[in-house]
Structure formats: C-alpha cells, structure tokens
Design an enzyme around this catalytic site. Structure first.
Site, PDB file in Angstrom:
ATOM      1  N   GLY A  22       0.769  -1.228  -0.090  1.00 20.57           N
ATOM      2  CA  GLY A  22      -0.049  -0.091  -0.188  1.00 20.57           C
ATOM      3  C   GLY A  22       0.738   1.244   0.136  1.00 20.57           C
ATOM      4  O   GLY A  22       0.458   2.170  -0.680  1.00 20.57           O
ATOM      5  N   HIS A  62      -1.485  -7.680   2.236  1.00 22.72           N
ATOM      6  CA  HIS A  62      -1.499  -8.198   3.834  1.00 22.72           C
ATOM      7  C   HIS A  62      -2.841  -7.801   4.426  1.00 22.72           C
ATOM      8  O   HIS A  62      -3.122  -8.512   5.567  1.00 22.72           O
ATOM      9  CB  HIS A  62      -0.353  -7.838   4.704  1.00 22.72           C
ATOM     10  CG  HIS A  62       0.026  -6.744   4.878  1.00 22.72           C
ATOM     11  ND1 HIS A  62      -0.346  -6.131   6.205  1.00 22.72           N
ATOM     12  CD2 HIS A  62       0.185  -5.386   4.367  1.00 22.72           C
ATOM     13  CE1 HIS A  62       0.072  -5.006   6.300  1.00 22.72           C
ATOM     14  NE2 HIS A  62       0.140  -4.494   5.470  1.00 22.72           N
ATOM     15  N   THR A 121      13.078  -7.672  -9.629  1.00 21.33           N
ATOM     16  CA  THR A 121      12.532  -9.014 -10.080  1.00 21.33           C
ATOM     17  C   THR A 121      11.136  -9.098  -9.232  1.00 21.33           C
ATOM     18  O   THR A 121      10.987  -8.797  -8.064  1.00 21.33           O
ATOM     19  CB  THR A 121      13.266  -9.940  -9.413  1.00 21.33           C
ATOM     20  OG1 THR A 121      14.796  -9.632 -10.459  1.00 21.33           O
ATOM     21  CG2 THR A 121      12.673 -11.200  -9.776  1.00 21.33           C
ATOM     22  N   CYS A 170       3.225   5.902  21.908  1.00 24.73           N
ATOM     23  CA  CYS A 170       4.018   6.791  23.130  1.00 24.73           C
ATOM     24  C   CYS A 170       5.406   6.473  22.782  1.00 24.73           C
ATOM     25  O   CYS A 170       5.993   5.337  22.945  1.00 24.73           O
ATOM     26  CB  CYS A 170       3.619   6.214  24.600  1.00 24.73           C
ATOM     27  SG  CYS A 170       4.197   7.307  25.859  1.00 24.73           S
TER      28      CYS A 170
HETATM   29  N1  PLP Z   1      -3.083   3.021   3.622  1.00 23.22           N
HETATM   30  C1  PLP Z   1      -3.865   2.552   4.195  1.00 23.22           C
HETATM   31  C2  PLP Z   1      -5.183   3.107   4.569  1.00 23.22           C
HETATM   32  C3  PLP Z   1      -3.281   1.584   5.313  1.00 23.22           C
HETATM   33  O1  PLP Z   1      -4.098   1.263   6.329  1.00 23.22           O
HETATM   34  C4  PLP Z   1      -1.889   1.096   5.093  1.00 23.22           C
HETATM   35  C5  PLP Z   1      -1.498   0.236   5.959  1.00 23.22           C
HETATM   36  O2  PLP Z   1      -1.744   0.106   7.449  1.00 23.22           O
HETATM   37  C6  PLP Z   1      -1.299   1.420   4.018  1.00 23.22           C
HETATM   38  C7  PLP Z   1      -1.815   2.416   3.169  1.00 23.22           C
HETATM   39  C8  PLP Z   1      -0.003   0.975   3.573  1.00 23.22           C
HETATM   40  O3  PLP Z   1      -0.219  -0.222   3.384  1.00 23.22           O
HETATM   41  P1  PLP Z   1       1.369  -1.280   3.476  1.00 23.22           P
HETATM   42  O4  PLP Z   1       1.214  -1.818   5.006  1.00 23.22           O
HETATM   43  O5  PLP Z   1       0.920  -2.346   2.619  1.00 23.22           O
HETATM   44  O6  PLP Z   1       2.368  -0.328   3.045  1.00 23.22           O
END
Ligand code: PLP
Length: 375
Positions: A69, A197, A233, A320
């Site tokens: 992400g 994931h 790759t 924290c």
């Molecule tokens: N965007 C959102 C809304 C997410 O909740 C997360 C992960 O918590 C990410 C992006 C980032 O994804 P990744 O853990 O695959 O880098």
C-alpha cells in the site's frame, strides 16, 4: 488469542497461501528467465494480474504490482503530479502517512497542498472538495475508508467531481477492498491502491490500479519490469497470493459484511456501556469490522498492552514514543475532546471472529479500563 487487529494485518487466506507455495518451494525461477521454470513463474504473474483486474473491474494492463500500500500510494501521488503543469494537490487531514508524507515531500519541492478537514463523524464533505478544486489542481487523493476509525468516504461522488473539473483522482483503498464493493468500470478514479496483507495476501506485496492513459512516473528504475513502471524482479509468490486473495475477498462481500457488521454492532453496544467512553467516527458510514473507542482517563498504548496480557490483540491510534505521547492525527482532525484524545483503542474484526470472542473482548476491555482508571 483473540485477534482483533485485522486492520493492521489480516490472517493469510488459504487459497492465497496455496497459490504462493509453489513459488516459495519448487519453482524459484526468475520470471524474466527464458527457460521453462522462468516461463511458469511469468505465467503466474500474468494469471495473477488477470485475477486482480477481473476482481476490480479493470484491464490487466491497468494493474501494476508493487511492494504494498505504501509504495502504491507514493507511486500514485508522484504519477499524478510530477508530469503535470499544475501545482496543487487536494487531500484530507485523515489520510494514511503513506499519502500525507509523500505530499508533504512534494510541498518541499514547490507544490501547494490543501488538507481538507472531515466533519465530526470523520466524513469528508464532497462540497469541501468542490470548493478546493481549481484549474491548478493536478491531483485529489482521498481514501475510500479510514484505517483508524473505519469511516467510509463518498469516493464515487468525489470521483465524478474530479472528472468534471479535470483533476486526477487517487483512492487509497487499502482498508476498503473486500469490505466495500469497488468496480473500476463505474468508479471514475484514475488511481487506486491495494495492499495484499490486509486482505489475506502476503506482506510486502500490493498493487496500483492506474487507468489506461493516466500518467505514470516510475519511482524504482532498473530492469524495466512491470512495463518499466516498477523495476525489480517480481515478488512472484506475493503476486500469486494477491491474485487469489483479491479474487476471494471480492467474491461474497455482502455475506461477509452482514456477518461482521453484526459482530461490530454487538461490540459497539457493549463498549458504549462503559462510563466515559466515546465511539470515534460515524456509527453507520463505517467499515463492517472497524471499532474505534476512546476511554477518558486511560492511555491507548497502555490499554493495548493490558489487553495483550489477556491474549487480546488490538491497536491504539496513539503511540507513546520515547516518553512522548503522540496523538492520532485522525482524532485531532475530528476535534475529539481533549479528555478522549489519549485513550483510544482500535478493535478490527474479521469473519473469523466469533460472538463469544467479541463478548469476552468487551468484558476484558471494561476490566482493563477500570483497572487503569483506578491505578
Ligand atoms: N493505506 C492505508 C489506509 C493503510 O491502512 C495502510 C496500512 O496500514 C497503508 C496504506 C500501507 O500499506 P502497506 O502496509 O501495505 O504498506
């Protein structure tokens, strides 16, 4: 263990694991290699691309595999801005850091960014997007659903608006995929980020949907994999798993949503009966599995550690670090009253959770909150 941290990482889907296994064991070939084993690995990537495309209502050539992400968000934001003569980005105060931090990097390089505030329920108002858009706006980036509080944003309407006003639109759909139907044939977004994931795939893989013709600006240069947009790759096992996971998670959305919503609402009702508690984010426009509560007079991080002692996995929106309390940027944006800012707890459910687990978790949260308040 009672696992209520599915928004952080979901259990691996067995079909995804099966799809990945051959490429973690007997077939370790490089998909760029010309021999049979290499061609088999390349075929797995092609098949996964087709599965992902079909699950999202996209074309296979609109799917670019990434490391997850974060990379997809970065790639979308850079692609939607760097090649444009326009210099403005519109986003929201409640985006994931994967969007916020790349945008603030662009601000250091001369871009102007507007960070829209949500309403008290954590929803971005379409009219605030309309008011922020102008002829100089290159990109709008609004998440489909928030990772901390689970609120679902009106992305269809924002997409229409962006299309009308000539701005590109990126949707971070990392939390929404599999919980909210997403069809790129009807959703007029130019970019959409997915992480494996969170949906039963493997960590370190994801994809960016980029609509045919949308600008693309590679961040990782090298051997030219992913049609030159993302060199390196290919993570064949992760990609194969993502294909299977995305297909599976987009299959019976309404059935799963119905089941998980019932668990979520039971949990909300139980936690609401704890004195000085507060549900953060809209009650109805929220992901089926997402529950975010604040308990005045507690600290979120300590609460998470206490729940862990009882075998309950949860998350806190506040962390924290080095003795310094950092407050959630999302709760701040919602203007959550001061006394509720520190003690927030995110419990995220999946279809694997049971009613018994929810009841046990709610009782344990109550016990831990009382104990923390009395300590
Ligand atoms: N965007 C959102 C809304 C997410 O909740 C997360 C992960 O918590 C990410 C992006 C980032 O994804 P990744 O853990 O695959 O880098």
């Amino acid at each position: 263990m009672i696992y209520l941290d599915n928004a952080a990482s979901a259990p691996v889907n067995l079909r995804a694991l099966e799809a990945a296994m051959p490429f973690m064991t007997e077939n370790y070939a490089n998909p760029s290699s010309a021999h049979t084993a290499g061609r088999e690995a390349a075929l797995a990537v092609i098949e996964a691309r087709e599965r992902c495309a079909s699950a999202l209502g996209a074309l296979p050539e609109e799917i670019f595999f990434t490391s997850g992400g974060t990379e997809s968000d970065n790639l979308a934001v850079l692609s939607g801005t760097l090649k444009s003569p326009k210099r403005k980005i519109v986003t929201t105060q409640i985006e994931h850091p994967a969007v916020l931090n790349i945008i603030s990097e662009l601000e250091r390089h001369g871009f102007e960014a507007v960070y829209l505030a949500p309403d008290a329920d954590g929803i971005i108002n379409v009219s605030s997007v309309a008011a922020a858009l102008d002829d100089n706006t290159a990109l709008v980036s609004v998440m489909a659903a928030n990772n901390e509080i689970g609120t679902i944003q009106p992305i269809e309407e924002i997409a229409e608006l962006c299309r009308e006003r000539g701005a590109l639109f990126h949707v971070d759909a990392v939390q929404a995929v599999g919980n909210v139907p997403l069809d790129m044939r009807t959703l007029k977004a130019d970019y959409l980020s997915v992480s494996a994931h969170k949906i039963g795939g493997l960590k370190g893989s994801g994809l960016l949907f980029a609509r045919k013709g949308a600008p693309l600006c590679p961040m990782i240069l090298g051997g030219g994999q992913e049609r030159g947009i993302r060199s390196g790759t290919e993570n064949v096992a992760g990609i194969a798993a993502l294909g299977a996971a995305l297909e599976d998670v987009t299959r019976n959305i309404s059935e799963r949503v119905e089941k998980v919503t019932a668990l979520r609402d039971l949990l909300i009702t139980r936690l609401e009966s704890i004195p000085r508690s507060r549900l953060n984010g809209s009650r109805t426009k929220r992901l089926c599995g997402s529950v975010n509560f604040s308990f005045a007079g507690t600290d979120g991080e300590t609460l998470v550690l206490n729940l862990d002692l009882f075998g309950i996995c949860a998350s806190s929106a506040s962390a924290c670090s080095a003795g310094k309390q950092t407050v959630s940027h999302v709760l701040k944006a919602l203007k959550v009253p001061e006394e509720y800012l520190g003690g927030s707890l995110r419990l995220s459910l999946s279809e694997h959770n049971t009613r018994e687990e929810v009841l046990k978790a709610a009782d344990t949260v109550r016990e831990c909150v009382e104990r923390l308040r009395n300590s």
